[in-house]
Design a protein around this motif. Sequence first.
Motif, PDB file in Angstrom:
ATOM      1  N   THR A   1       0.815  -1.209   0.000  1.00 41.81           N
ATOM      2  CA  THR A   1       0.000   0.000   0.000  1.00 41.81           C
ATOM      3  C   THR A   1       0.856   1.269   0.000  1.00 41.81           C
ATOM      4  O   THR A   1       1.993   1.249   0.475  1.00 41.81           O
ATOM      5  N   ASP A   2       0.265   2.359  -0.456  1.00 42.97           N
ATOM      6  CA  ASP A   2       0.958   3.659  -0.387  1.00 42.97           C
ATOM      7  C   ASP A   2       1.054   4.165   1.053  1.00 42.97           C
ATOM      8  O   ASP A   2       1.842   5.071   1.347  1.00 42.97           O
TER       9      ASP A   2
ATOM     10  N   TYR B   1      -2.024  -0.423  11.025  1.00 38.32           N
ATOM     11  CA  TYR B   1      -2.150  -1.107   9.728  1.00 38.32           C
ATOM     12  C   TYR B   1      -0.930  -0.836   8.855  1.00 38.32           C
ATOM     13  O   TYR B   1      -0.282  -1.766   8.364  1.00 38.32           O
TER      14      TYR B   1
ATOM     15  N   ARG C   1     -10.453  10.313  12.565  1.00 42.73           N
ATOM     16  CA  ARG C   1      -9.667   9.096  12.856  1.00 42.73           C
ATOM     17  C   ARG C   1      -8.390   9.514  13.596  1.00 42.73           C
ATOM     18  O   ARG C   1      -7.708  10.449  13.145  1.00 42.73           O
TER      19      ARG C   1
ATOM     20  N   HIS D   1      -4.901  10.438  11.713  1.00 44.78           N
ATOM     21  CA  HIS D   1      -5.348  10.388  10.315  1.00 44.78           C
ATOM     22  C   HIS D   1      -4.331  11.036   9.369  1.00 44.78           C
ATOM     23  O   HIS D   1      -4.044  12.227   9.475  1.00 44.78           O
TER      24      HIS D   1
HETATM   25  O1  DAU Z   1      -4.168   3.976   0.548  1.00 47.03           O
HETATM   26  C1  DAU Z   1      -4.398   2.595   0.398  1.00 47.03           C
HETATM   27  C2  DAU Z   1      -5.256   2.092   1.534  1.00 47.03           C
HETATM   28  O2  DAU Z   1      -6.594   2.521   1.251  1.00 47.03           O
HETATM   29  C3  DAU Z   1      -5.214   0.587   1.722  1.00 47.03           C
HETATM   30  O3  DAU Z   1      -3.913   0.196   2.058  1.00 47.03           O
HETATM   31  C4  DAU Z   1      -6.200   0.138   2.802  1.00 47.03           C
HETATM   32  O4  DAU Z   1      -6.219  -1.273   2.887  1.00 47.03           O
HETATM   33  C5  DAU Z   1      -7.584   0.638   2.421  1.00 47.03           C
HETATM   34  O5  DAU Z   1      -8.509   0.302   3.438  1.00 47.03           O
HETATM   35  C6  DAU Z   1      -7.555   2.141   2.208  1.00 47.03           C
HETATM   36  O6  DAU Z   1      -7.297   2.829   3.466  1.00 47.03           O
HETATM   37  P1  DAU Z   1      -8.052   4.156   3.867  1.00 47.03           P
HETATM   38  O7  DAU Z   1      -7.980   4.348   5.321  1.00 47.03           O
HETATM   39  O8  DAU Z   1      -7.595   5.280   2.996  1.00 47.03           O
HETATM   40  O9  DAU Z   1      -9.539   3.744   3.368  1.00 47.03           O
HETATM   41  P2  DAU Z   1     -10.963   4.070   4.003  1.00 47.03           P
HETATM   42  O10 DAU Z   1     -11.973   3.755   2.954  1.00 47.03           O
HETATM   43  O11 DAU Z   1     -11.132   3.480   5.352  1.00 47.03           O
HETATM   44  O12 DAU Z   1     -10.929   5.661   4.174  1.00 47.03           O
HETATM   45  C7  DAU Z   1     -10.726   6.511   3.051  1.00 47.03           C
HETATM   46  C8  DAU Z   1     -10.706   7.940   3.567  1.00 47.03           C
HETATM   47  O13 DAU Z   1     -12.033   8.274   4.017  1.00 47.03           O
HETATM   48  C9  DAU Z   1      -9.813   8.132   4.769  1.00 47.03           C
HETATM   49  O14 DAU Z   1      -9.227   9.430   4.704  1.00 47.03           O
HETATM   50  C10 DAU Z   1     -10.759   8.046   5.967  1.00 47.03           C
HETATM   51  C11 DAU Z   1     -12.049   8.614   5.401  1.00 47.03           C
HETATM   52  N1  DAU Z   1     -13.293   8.055   5.960  1.00 47.03           N
HETATM   53  C12 DAU Z   1     -13.437   6.697   6.019  1.00 47.03           C
HETATM   54  C13 DAU Z   1     -14.584   6.141   6.538  1.00 47.03           C
HETATM   55  C14 DAU Z   1     -14.731   4.632   6.622  1.00 47.03           C
HETATM   56  C15 DAU Z   1     -14.302   8.908   6.376  1.00 47.03           C
HETATM   57  O15 DAU Z   1     -14.189  10.143   6.287  1.00 47.03           O
HETATM   58  N2  DAU Z   1     -15.447   8.352   6.875  1.00 47.03           N
HETATM   59  C16 DAU Z   1     -15.616   7.003   6.998  1.00 47.03           C
HETATM   60  O16 DAU Z   1     -16.671   6.562   7.506  1.00 47.03           O
END
Ligand code: DAU
Length: 352
Positions: A132-133, A158, A290, A293
């Motif tokens: 992952t990045d 993670y 988060r 974050h």
């Molecule tokens: O960058 C690659 C990564 O992308 C992967 O290595 C991970 O396995 C994958 O889960 C993903 O991580 P993120 O933390 O970026 O993905 P997530 O969809 O959980 O969150 C995307 C962005 O959205 C992040 O800045 C947190 C934000 N978010 C996430 C959720 C679940 C929100 O604002 N609200 C939310 O409810």
Amino acid sequence: MILVTGGAGFIGANFVLDWLAGSDEPVLNLDKLTYAGNLYNLAALQDDARHVFVQGDIGDRALLDRLLAEHRPRAVVNFAAESHVDRSIHGPEDFIQTNVVGTFRLLEAVRHHWSGLPEAQRSAFRFLHVSTDEVYGTLEPEAPAFAETHNYQPNSPYSASKAASDHLVRAWHHTYGLPVLTTNCSNNYGPFHFPEKLIPLVIVNALAGKPLPIYGDGMQVRDWLYVRDHCSAIRRVLEAGLPGETYNVGGWNEKPNIEIVHTVCRLLDELRPRADGQSYSAQITHVTDRPGHDRRYAIDARKIERELGWRPAETFETGIRKTVQWYLEHPEWVAQVQSGAYREWVQKQYAA
Ligand code: DAU
Ligand code: NAD
């Protein structure tokens, strides 16, 4: 054949489906079927003899030794991981077990298998590690995107566990000569994405009339890649990547989260308007951020383009439309995942 680990998860399942759509080379799919693993993703392969599914753990050395001896794969593509940052904050243990210890056990089993192969097979063998990045940490707003030479600065349990696994993979090449390849990819989106992650969560919550939770101010930036583009990048690296090299994979689609959510709302307004005529964006709710974050990720994907000729086929506009349409057309998948009924499907299908 090739051995795919974690092939019942989001990216792994897309990869297995794409692989068998374009090739007759069989896939041995080893997946533990954690909450994120879903054999329903692979229902299209139910009667396909080219897909051999084994439920098991990449940390189970005896199982790995048996599978490698029996099936003698020419390559391993390692998707198996705990992948959700928020879960890693609540409970990092599983992330260390699978992403670090599991990758170590897999590397050792594969090294044992590989070192016993005849020379021609040994030099053609590949171990591709999907990373992952997030291992590179966070970027300032105007900083250049992550190149492969960027320092590792992981910030979450993670990303620290993924960084550790990348280091193990690198060391197994440097020390033992194992022909490894590592890909570091940005945020994927597309079909079969588990609705704990931002884009599928927003789609299913919007349709259910629930709040669309935005962490903090929603100005965190991610690079978004359509999952099938990620799959084609992995196939290309497996085919032509140089052992020991790492390749960054991205979509050239840097966007703040709030913009992503507004785009999804606009598409839903067009394709499945709310009964009251209001926009789904009325459901957007800012919630507590988060912890730790990362503010911005951006991928410089010029190396894979220059050296292997790979570029993503989808723009964000085409990819996100396909994705929203897929969720609208597959309410049964969403219902199965949410109810846990897919586990019953697995029992029924694989009880024997
Ligand atoms: O960058 C690659 C990564 O992308 C992967 O290595 C991970 O396995 C994958 O889960 C993903 O991580 P993120 O933390 O970026 O993905 P997530 O969809 O959980 O969150 C995307 C962005 O959205 C992040 O800045 C947190 C934000 N978010 C996430 C959720 C679940 C929100 O604002 N609200 C939310 O409810
Ligand atoms: P996912 O959580 O959807 O799927 C992970 C799969 O691995 C599941 O099927 C799960 O059952 C399986 N698994 C978990 N622990 C296992 C174990 N010990 N043994 C065998 N199988 C196990 O994850 P994903 O989003 O498909 O990500 C796949 C890989 O790609 C991960 O390594 C992740 O770090 C990486 N990655 C993901 C993204 C993304 O945006 N989703 C981006 C870059 C890299």
